[in-house]
Write an enzyme that holds these catalytic residues in place. Structure first.
Site, PDB file in Angstrom:
ATOM      1  N   LYS A  13       0.835  -1.210   0.000  1.00  0.00           N
ATOM      2  CA  LYS A  13       0.000   0.000   0.000  1.00  0.00           C
ATOM      3  C   LYS A  13       0.867   1.257   0.000  1.00  0.00           C
ATOM      4  O   LYS A  13       0.669   2.157  -0.812  1.00  0.00           O
ATOM      5  CB  LYS A  13      -0.921   0.022   1.240  1.00  0.00           C
ATOM      6  CG  LYS A  13      -1.837  -1.177   1.367  1.00  0.00           C
ATOM      7  CD  LYS A  13      -2.742  -1.068   2.596  1.00  0.00           C
ATOM      8  CE  LYS A  13      -2.000  -1.076   3.918  1.00  0.00           C
ATOM      9  NZ  LYS A  13      -1.283  -2.336   4.209  1.00  0.00           N
ATOM     10  N   ARG A  88      -9.515   0.572   8.931  1.00  0.00           N
ATOM     11  CA  ARG A  88      -9.078  -0.794   9.223  1.00  0.00           C
ATOM     12  C   ARG A  88     -10.157  -1.596   9.928  1.00  0.00           C
ATOM     13  O   ARG A  88      -9.951  -2.769  10.217  1.00  0.00           O
ATOM     14  CB  ARG A  88      -7.836  -0.745  10.120  1.00  0.00           C
ATOM     15  CG  ARG A  88      -6.517  -0.966   9.403  1.00  0.00           C
ATOM     16  CD  ARG A  88      -5.400  -0.765  10.416  1.00  0.00           C
ATOM     17  NE  ARG A  88      -4.197  -1.481  10.109  1.00  0.00           N
ATOM     18  CZ  ARG A  88      -3.141  -0.951   9.500  1.00  0.00           C
ATOM     19  NH1 ARG A  88      -3.163   0.290   9.077  1.00  0.00           N
ATOM     20  NH2 ARG A  88      -2.063  -1.672   9.313  1.00  0.00           N
ATOM     21  N   ARG A 123      11.652  -5.657   5.044  1.00  0.00           N
ATOM     22  CA  ARG A 123      11.352  -4.224   4.860  1.00  0.00           C
ATOM     23  C   ARG A 123      12.358  -3.363   5.613  1.00  0.00           C
ATOM     24  O   ARG A 123      12.721  -3.635   6.736  1.00  0.00           O
ATOM     25  CB  ARG A 123       9.934  -3.922   5.365  1.00  0.00           C
ATOM     26  CG  ARG A 123       9.595  -2.429   5.290  1.00  0.00           C
ATOM     27  CD  ARG A 123       8.124  -2.161   5.249  1.00  0.00           C
ATOM     28  NE  ARG A 123       7.411  -2.517   6.463  1.00  0.00           N
ATOM     29  CZ  ARG A 123       6.088  -2.360   6.599  1.00  0.00           C
ATOM     30  NH1 ARG A 123       5.375  -1.845   5.606  1.00  0.00           N
ATOM     31  NH2 ARG A 123       5.492  -2.714   7.708  1.00  0.00           N
ATOM     32  N   ARG A 156      11.457  -1.599  11.272  1.00  0.00           N
ATOM     33  CA  ARG A 156      10.354  -1.287  12.191  1.00  0.00           C
ATOM     34  C   ARG A 156      10.265  -2.358  13.266  1.00  0.00           C
ATOM     35  O   ARG A 156      10.390  -3.536  12.977  1.00  0.00           O
ATOM     36  CB  ARG A 156       9.039  -1.203  11.419  1.00  0.00           C
ATOM     37  CG  ARG A 156       8.690   0.216  10.993  1.00  0.00           C
ATOM     38  CD  ARG A 156       7.547   0.255  10.033  1.00  0.00           C
ATOM     39  NE  ARG A 156       6.340  -0.413  10.525  1.00  0.00           N
ATOM     40  CZ  ARG A 156       5.165  -0.394   9.900  1.00  0.00           C
ATOM     41  NH1 ARG A 156       5.050   0.264   8.760  1.00  0.00           N
ATOM     42  NH2 ARG A 156       4.130  -1.009  10.394  1.00  0.00           N
ATOM     43  N   ARG A 167      -0.126  -9.385  13.440  1.00  0.00           N
ATOM     44  CA  ARG A 167      -0.736  -8.356  12.582  1.00  0.00           C
ATOM     45  C   ARG A 167      -1.572  -8.992  11.479  1.00  0.00           C
ATOM     46  O   ARG A 167      -2.628  -8.470  11.114  1.00  0.00           O
ATOM     47  CB  ARG A 167       0.346  -7.454  11.976  1.00  0.00           C
ATOM     48  CG  ARG A 167       0.898  -6.462  13.003  1.00  0.00           C
ATOM     49  CD  ARG A 167       2.266  -5.980  12.621  1.00  0.00           C
ATOM     50  NE  ARG A 167       2.290  -5.171  11.433  1.00  0.00           N
ATOM     51  CZ  ARG A 167       3.362  -5.028  10.662  1.00  0.00           C
ATOM     52  NH1 ARG A 167       4.487  -5.648  10.938  1.00  0.00           N
ATOM     53  NH2 ARG A 167       3.285  -4.260   9.598  1.00  0.00           N
TER      54      ARG A 167
HETATM   55  P1  ADP Z   1       1.335  -1.829   7.734  1.00  0.00           P
HETATM   56  O1  ADP Z   1       2.573  -1.428   7.043  1.00  0.00           O
HETATM   57  O2  ADP Z   1       1.445  -3.093   8.484  1.00  0.00           O
HETATM   58  O3  ADP Z   1       0.112  -1.806   6.887  1.00  0.00           O
HETATM   59  P2  ADP Z   1       0.834   0.641   9.242  1.00  0.00           P
HETATM   60  O4  ADP Z   1       2.074   1.422   9.195  1.00  0.00           O
HETATM   61  O5  ADP Z   1      -0.303   1.034   8.387  1.00  0.00           O
HETATM   62  O6  ADP Z   1       1.200  -0.887   9.003  1.00  0.00           O
HETATM   63  O7  ADP Z   1       0.309   0.554  10.736  1.00  0.00           O
HETATM   64  C1  ADP Z   1       1.165   0.174  11.799  1.00  0.00           C
HETATM   65  C2  ADP Z   1       0.382   0.049  13.092  1.00  0.00           C
HETATM   66  O8  ADP Z   1      -0.261   1.305  13.399  1.00  0.00           O
HETATM   67  C3  ADP Z   1      -0.771  -0.955  13.082  1.00  0.00           C
HETATM   68  O9  ADP Z   1      -0.315  -2.273  13.359  1.00  0.00           O
HETATM   69  C4  ADP Z   1      -1.644  -0.396  14.222  1.00  0.00           C
HETATM   70  O10 ADP Z   1      -1.075  -0.683  15.488  1.00  0.00           O
HETATM   71  C5  ADP Z   1      -1.526   1.110  13.994  1.00  0.00           C
HETATM   72  N1  ADP Z   1      -2.560   1.610  13.047  1.00  0.00           N
HETATM   73  C6  ADP Z   1      -2.335   2.140  11.816  1.00  0.00           C
HETATM   74  N2  ADP Z   1      -3.483   2.488  11.220  1.00  0.00           N
HETATM   75  C7  ADP Z   1      -4.465   2.158  12.090  1.00  0.00           C
HETATM   76  C8  ADP Z   1      -5.882   2.245  12.046  1.00  0.00           C
HETATM   77  N3  ADP Z   1      -6.536   2.733  10.974  1.00  0.00           N
HETATM   78  N4  ADP Z   1      -6.588   1.805  13.124  1.00  0.00           N
HETATM   79  C9  ADP Z   1      -5.966   1.320  14.206  1.00  0.00           C
HETATM   80  N5  ADP Z   1      -4.636   1.192  14.315  1.00  0.00           N
HETATM   81  C10 ADP Z   1      -3.881   1.607  13.265  1.00  0.00           C
HETATM   82  P1  ADP Z   2       2.235  -1.827   3.268  1.00  0.00           P
HETATM   83  O1  ADP Z   2       2.254  -0.328   3.243  1.00  0.00           O
HETATM   84  O2  ADP Z   2       1.025  -2.408   2.605  1.00  0.00           O
HETATM   85  O3  ADP Z   2       2.476  -2.409   4.630  1.00  0.00           O
HETATM   86  P2  ADP Z   2       4.831  -1.607   1.899  1.00  0.00           P
HETATM   87  O4  ADP Z   2       4.577  -0.734   0.742  1.00  0.00           O
HETATM   88  O5  ADP Z   2       5.546  -1.048   3.055  1.00  0.00           O
HETATM   89  O6  ADP Z   2       3.445  -2.320   2.360  1.00  0.00           O
HETATM   90  O7  ADP Z   2       5.606  -2.911   1.362  1.00  0.00           O
HETATM   91  C1  ADP Z   2       6.035  -3.942   2.260  1.00  0.00           C
HETATM   92  C2  ADP Z   2       7.443  -4.435   1.838  1.00  0.00           C
HETATM   93  O8  ADP Z   2       7.350  -5.148   0.599  1.00  0.00           O
HETATM   94  C3  ADP Z   2       8.446  -3.332   1.606  1.00  0.00           C
HETATM   95  O9  ADP Z   2       9.707  -3.796   2.022  1.00  0.00           O
HETATM   96  C4  ADP Z   2       8.397  -3.095   0.087  1.00  0.00           C
HETATM   97  O10 ADP Z   2       9.624  -2.611  -0.429  1.00  0.00           O
HETATM   98  C5  ADP Z   2       8.101  -4.499  -0.425  1.00  0.00           C
HETATM   99  N1  ADP Z   2       7.244  -4.524  -1.616  1.00  0.00           N
HETATM  100  C6  ADP Z   2       6.269  -3.653  -1.977  1.00  0.00           C
HETATM  101  N2  ADP Z   2       5.663  -4.042  -3.124  1.00  0.00           N
HETATM  102  C7  ADP Z   2       6.261  -5.204  -3.489  1.00  0.00           C
HETATM  103  C8  ADP Z   2       6.070  -6.121  -4.600  1.00  0.00           C
HETATM  104  N3  ADP Z   2       5.135  -5.908  -5.542  1.00  0.00           N
HETATM  105  N4  ADP Z   2       6.855  -7.204  -4.648  1.00  0.00           N
HETATM  106  C9  ADP Z   2       7.794  -7.429  -3.702  1.00  0.00           C
HETATM  107  N5  ADP Z   2       8.021  -6.630  -2.635  1.00  0.00           N
HETATM  108  C10 ADP Z   2       7.258  -5.521  -2.533  1.00  0.00           C
END
Ligand code: ADP
Ligand code: ADP
Ligand code: ZN
Length: 210
Positions: A13, A88, A123, A156, A167
């Site tokens: 995302k 979420r 990551r 992270r 998660r």
């Molecule tokens: P990811 O890369 O796993 O999608 P995010 O960076 O979006 O993770 O979120 C990291 C953490 O922040 C989540 O595991 C949760 O603890 C908190 N968080 C983020 N967005 C939300 C939300 N919309 N509602 C509740 N908690 C959230």
């Molecule tokens: P989210 O925001 O949904 O948690 P991220 O964009 O942070 O996901 O991506 C999670 C990890 O996977 C990062 O290390 C990123 O560089 C890698 N990644 C993102 N898109 C791809 C893909 N299409 N194939 C392989 N690795 C990816």
């Protein structure tokens, strides 16, 4: 254009939102980044959030809904935005609806759990500018430093194997029901997120254009 990027942790995302944001000239609003900023700044909200985020649990709906309401009212969101990581839960989606915000499209990025574990495990993030990399799939051109700003890259705390598993469980239990919620509204568009970053970006651009 008001978009939601939906998908499990590690779906890509953030990676895709950063590219589309630049192409469309609209901001990405990431609740995860906003929460991490609060933690870094040591605010009261940050102190409360720290435990939940490190355990991979969700923050209370009313807290994140409040944050989003304030953020979306800022002038840079007037021409549209990409929501990354919000909503979420169904309650959060209803909170968004209650603000009078009509989302145009929800981009649902589909990736199997085992690929997510590998992605999150490798990551690397830049705490200064927010850039995201992957050790193998998307390495920084500057090695263990950020290719954009030169800051040393970080892992992270919640990207450890045990927290990744919880998660994913939280996603399946609390977030996945949103898929049906938006499908019923007729605005859910699914993309195969288990392919390379460039072709996913093309697919998303096509959905947004149509
Ligand atoms: P990811 O890369 O796993 O999608 P995010 O960076 O979006 O993770 O979120 C990291 C953490 O922040 C989540 O595991 C949760 O603890 C908190 N968080 C983020 N967005 C939300 C939300 N919309 N509602 C509740 N908690 C959230
Ligand atoms: P989210 O925001 O949904 O948690 P991220 O964009 O942070 O996901 O991506 C999670 C990890 O996977 C990062 O290390 C990123 O560089 C890698 N990644 C993102 N898109 C791809 C893909 N299409 N194939 C392989 N690795 C990816
Ligand atoms: Zn950087």
């Amino acid at each position: 254009m008001k978009l939601i990027f939906f998908g499990p942790p590690g779906a890509g995302k953030g990676t895709q939102a950063a590219m589309l944001s630049e192409a469309l000239g609209i901001p990405t609003v990431s609740t995860g980044n906003m929460i991490r900023e609060e933690i870094a700044a040591g605010t009261e909200l940050g102190l409360k959030a720290q435990q939940a985020i490190n355990a991979g649990e969700l923050l209370a709906d009313e807290i994140v809904i409040g944050m989003i309401k304030t953020r979306l009212a800022k002038p840079d969101c007037a021409g549209g935005f990409i929501l990354d990581g919000f909503p979420r839960t169904v309650a959060q989606a209803e909170g968004l609806c209650g603000m009078g915000i009509d989302v145009d499209k929800v981009i649902d990025i589909v990736v199997p759990d085992e690929a997510l574990v590998r992605r999150l495990g490798g990551r690397r993030v830049c705490l200064k500018c927010g850039a995201t990399y992957h050790l193998e799939n998307n390495p920084s051109p500057a090695g263990d430093r950020c290719g954009r700003c030169g800051e040393p890259l970080s892992v992270r705390k919640d990207d450890s194997e045990a927290v990744i598993r919880s998660r994913l469980e939280v996603f399946h239990m609390q977030t996945e029901p949103l898929e049906a919620y938006y499908r019923e509204k007729g605005i859910l568009f699914s993309v195969d997120g288990d392919s390379d970053i460039g072709s996913i970006a093309e697919e998303i651009a096509r959905i947004v254009r149509d």
